[in-house]
Write an enzyme that holds these catalytic residues in place. Structure first.
Site, PDB file in Angstrom:
ATOM      1  N   HIS A 281       0.815  -1.223   0.000  1.00 32.47           N
ATOM      2  CA  HIS A 281       0.000   0.000   0.000  1.00 32.47           C
ATOM      3  C   HIS A 281       0.846   1.270   0.000  1.00 32.47           C
ATOM      4  O   HIS A 281       0.501   2.251   0.653  1.00 32.47           O
ATOM      5  CB  HIS A 281      -0.947   0.014   1.206  1.00 32.47           C
ATOM      6  CG  HIS A 281      -2.032  -1.017   1.115  1.00 32.47           C
ATOM      7  ND1 HIS A 281      -3.199  -0.799   0.436  1.00 32.47           N
ATOM      8  CD2 HIS A 281      -2.105  -2.289   1.592  1.00 32.47           C
ATOM      9  CE1 HIS A 281      -3.963  -1.886   0.519  1.00 32.47           C
ATOM     10  NE2 HIS A 281      -3.315  -2.797   1.198  1.00 32.47           N
ATOM     11  N   ASP A 341      -0.839  -5.037   5.983  1.00 28.03           N
ATOM     12  CA  ASP A 341      -1.789  -5.934   5.316  1.00 28.03           C
ATOM     13  C   ASP A 341      -1.482  -6.075   3.827  1.00 28.03           C
ATOM     14  O   ASP A 341      -0.798  -5.240   3.240  1.00 28.03           O
ATOM     15  CB  ASP A 341      -3.215  -5.385   5.489  1.00 28.03           C
ATOM     16  CG  ASP A 341      -3.354  -3.992   4.895  1.00 28.03           C
ATOM     17  OD1 ASP A 341      -2.402  -3.188   5.054  1.00 28.03           O
ATOM     18  OD2 ASP A 341      -4.373  -3.705   4.259  1.00 28.03           O
ATOM     19  N   GLU A 342      -2.024  -7.142   3.265  1.00 35.30           N
ATOM     20  CA  GLU A 342      -2.080  -7.335   1.810  1.00 35.30           C
ATOM     21  C   GLU A 342      -0.761  -7.053   1.087  1.00 35.30           C
ATOM     22  O   GLU A 342      -0.722  -6.277   0.146  1.00 35.30           O
ATOM     23  CB  GLU A 342      -3.175  -6.430   1.213  1.00 35.30           C
ATOM     24  CG  GLU A 342      -4.555  -6.760   1.708  1.00 35.30           C
ATOM     25  CD  GLU A 342      -5.632  -5.917   1.037  1.00 35.30           C
ATOM     26  OE1 GLU A 342      -6.609  -6.516   0.594  1.00 35.30           O
ATOM     27  OE2 GLU A 342      -5.492  -4.688   0.959  1.00 35.30           O
ATOM     28  N   VAL A 343       0.318  -7.699   1.528  1.00 32.47           N
ATOM     29  CA  VAL A 343       1.585  -7.508   0.822  1.00 32.47           C
ATOM     30  C   VAL A 343       1.630  -8.470  -0.358  1.00 32.47           C
ATOM     31  O   VAL A 343       1.500  -9.680  -0.196  1.00 32.47           O
ATOM     32  CB  VAL A 343       2.777  -7.750   1.774  1.00 32.47           C
ATOM     33  CG1 VAL A 343       4.079  -7.452   1.052  1.00 32.47           C
ATOM     34  CG2 VAL A 343       2.627  -6.886   3.017  1.00 32.47           C
TER      35      VAL A 343
END
Ligand SMILES: *[C@@H]1O[C@H](CO)[C@@H](O)[C@H](O)[C@H]1NC(C)=O
Ligand SMILES: *[C@@H]1O[C@H](CO)[C@@H](O)[C@H](O)[C@H]1NC(C)=O
Ligand SMILES: *[C@@H]1O[C@H](CO)[C@@H](O)[C@H](O)[C@H]1NC(C)=O
Length: 547
Positions: A281, A341-343
């Site tokens: 992100h 999150d969400e790597v």
């Protein structure tokens, strides 16, 4: 056509549109019946309430909110003095002009005395997760008394007091003799707003903070930057917003903007917890900070695109050290949200230098180990600034070593999955914060506040000790489809459902009673200038726009 026929046709039509409905529509819901609640329009419902049938009148020309003589917070407490003015305005704004010569009668309530009982009122401090937010309110003649250990409880009590005020049939302000003893069920009651997908003007943030206070929320989780834009103007690295914001002069938060948000929140008992999410992100960070992100490769040639933060360079950690040193001094709260999150591992996998590093470290092909390596170093950097941290659940799931006071923010999965996660997080001894069922950016037809209302964050398999580790929750309004035009009506009163779940006693679950109080609470928000959307067909005594 009769109304019944029309409604029948409407429901038939809805039935045929089944394909458009998503899992959040619960067709089995019975109609809610608005009947007057014995709790009036109180929202969220206090822990203990007794409202009598004895009304007193409040006269705008004589009623005053003042410090109790015994209070440890005197006239120098700006926080309370400005709160008295604000709540007086809430009570009497829009009231009919007082008739001249109207004498105050014997049935009038003249004063509300605010009594801070601790020696440290915390007037000049910031609210903390450990702050005592309790209060006791007694409305009786000759004066009403609001007692609270700290100013934070007093602010909640003032809101409750104004919620007890109603208009009689002649438009006179009244309040019934009442006795309330109140405190929150959970210490962390937050709203997440996302100012990266769309820039949110300061005015919108402040209006949201005001509305949060009306609902006894106490944490503004400011998801301030993300892939799409970097509006935070850093003193240390001004090129981050210079290059990474949507527009470097109009669409940024200057140091004085940030200060203003923090102080406005403090005056309302709200903590501001900023989130600077890494290593994923972070596309917008890369624009102003060359070398921070990982170059992606196609075979042996760089593609010119970039992935997550580059975890193998010393310069990355030097940058993070300086950056979080600034953040820890700009934001006074004891916690920073570090994301995690969400790597996406695709780019890391493509990069030959990273492949070599993986080998050297003995990580094999497990890129979660590389992520953990990065997060571990980042957490050490932030811990050195004496801040605590919150992180999204993936960091915990990947087995990163965490400080014992880390808060794990649960956001993924369906009900069974998030309940398992809450169980696992708390079984490991960490404090948990729930958001999965409260992603209010997900909208659907009908009264979806009820779904949010029925959740209980302690509803999972676990011991009493585990349940105690649930510190609260946050309603999230992610910004892909939200900007200043629709933020407030989309969030309110839907977030109010979460507010009551996090404040009121576990047993407060009567949806019909909630509907009645929430409808009135929503009209109160509207009367105070907040464009909170309707729950269902109805009207407000004072509609939006002041008519
Ligand atoms: C307040 O008192 C009035 C007058 O007796 C009564 O009609 C009303 O129901 C009371 N309000 C509540 C919330 O009990
Ligand atoms: C990075 O820092 C470590 C320890 O501080 C040092 O041993 C190493 O040589 C540095 N690497 C580079 C490429 O400068
Ligand atoms: C929780 O822990 C159990 C037992 O250790 C494990 O089987 C399960 O996969 C975990 N659940 C999650 C969501 O991590």
């Amino acid at each position: 056509m009769s109304t019944t026929v029309k409604f029948t046709l409407l429901f038939l039509a809805l039935g045929f549109c089944r394909g458009l409905q998503d899992e959040y529509i619960d067709e089995e819901e019975p109609e809610l019946v608005a009947q007057d609640s014995k709790y009036g329009s109180l929202w969220p419902l206090p822990q203990k309430v007794q409202i009598s049938q004895i009304p007193y009148k409040l006269s705008g020309s004589s009623f005053r909110i003042v410090d109790a003589q015994m209070s440890s917070a005197g006239p120098s407490c700006i926080l309370l003095q400005s709160a008295y003015r604000r709540f007086y305005e809430y009570i009497f704004a829009g009231a009919k002009k007082q008739q001249k010569n109207k004498r105050t009668g014997s049935s009038d309530l003249r004063e509300l005395h605010v009594w801070i009982t601790s020696t440290d009122s915390e007037c000049d401090g910031y609210p903390k997760v450990t702050s005592d937010e309790s209060y006791e309110l007694s409305v009786d003649q000759p004066v009403a008394i609001l007692k609270a250990p700290t100013v934070w409880g007093a602010l909640h009590g003032l809101e409750t007091f104004t919620q007890l005020v109603y208009e009689d049939e002649y438009g006179a302000k009244c309040i019934n003799a009442t006795s309330i003893s109140d405190f929150p069920r959970f210490a962390h009651r937050g709203i997440l707003l996302d100012s990266s997908r769309h820039f949110l003007p300061i005015k919108v943030l402040l209006a949201n903070l005001e509305t949060m206070a009306m609902n006894k929320f106490n944490v503004f989780h400011w998801h301030i930057v993300d892939d799409q834009s970097f509006p935070y103007l850093s003193r240390t690295f001004p090129q981050l917003s210079q290059q990474g914001s949507y527009q470097p002069y109009t669409h940024v938060y200057t140091p004085s903007d940030v200060k203003m948000v923090i102080e406005f929140a403090r005056l309302r008992g709200i903590r501001v917890v900023p989130e600077f999410d890494t290593p994923g992100h972070t596309q917008s960070w890369g624009k102003g900070q060359k070398g921070l992100l990982t170059p992606c490769y196609s075979g042996s040639t760089p593609t010119g695109t970039f992935g997550p933060v580059n975890p193998i360079l010393n310069t990355t950690y030097e940058f993070m050290t300086q950056f979080f040193k600034e953040i820890s001094s700009v934001f006074p709260d004891a916690y920073i949200h570090l994301g995690g999150d969400e790597v996406d591992f695709t780019c890391w996998k493509s990069n030959p230098d990273i492949q070599a590093f993986m080998k050297q470290q003995g990580f094999g092909n497990d890129y979660r180990k590389l992520e953990s390596y990065y997060i571990q170093r980042l957490l050490n950097i932030v811990a050195a600034t004496n801040k605590g941290y919150l992180i999204w659940q993936e960091v915990f799931d990947n087995g990163v070593k965490l400080k014992p006071d880390t808060l794990i923010h649960v956001w993924k999965g369906n009900q069974e999955q998030y309940q398992n996660e809450m169980a696992n997080v708390t079984a490991s001894g960490y404090q948990a914060l729930l958001s999965t069922p409260w992603y209010l950016n997900r909208i659907s037809y009908g009264q979806d506040w009820r779904g949010a209302y029925k959740v209980d964050p302690q509803d999972f398999k676990g011991t009493e000790a585990q349940k105690k580790l649930v510190i609260g929750g946050e309603a999230c309004l992610w910004g892909e489809f939200v900007d200043a035009t629709n933020l407030t009506p989309r969030l309110w009163p839907r977030a109010s459902a979460v507010a009551e779940r996090l404040w009121s006693a576990k047993e407060v679950t009567d949806v019909n009673d909630a509907y009645s109080r929430l409808s009135a609470h929503r009209c109160r928000m509207v009367a105070r200038g907040i464009p909170a959307e309707p729950l269902f067909s109805s009207f407000c005594p004072r509609e939006y726009g002041g008519f």
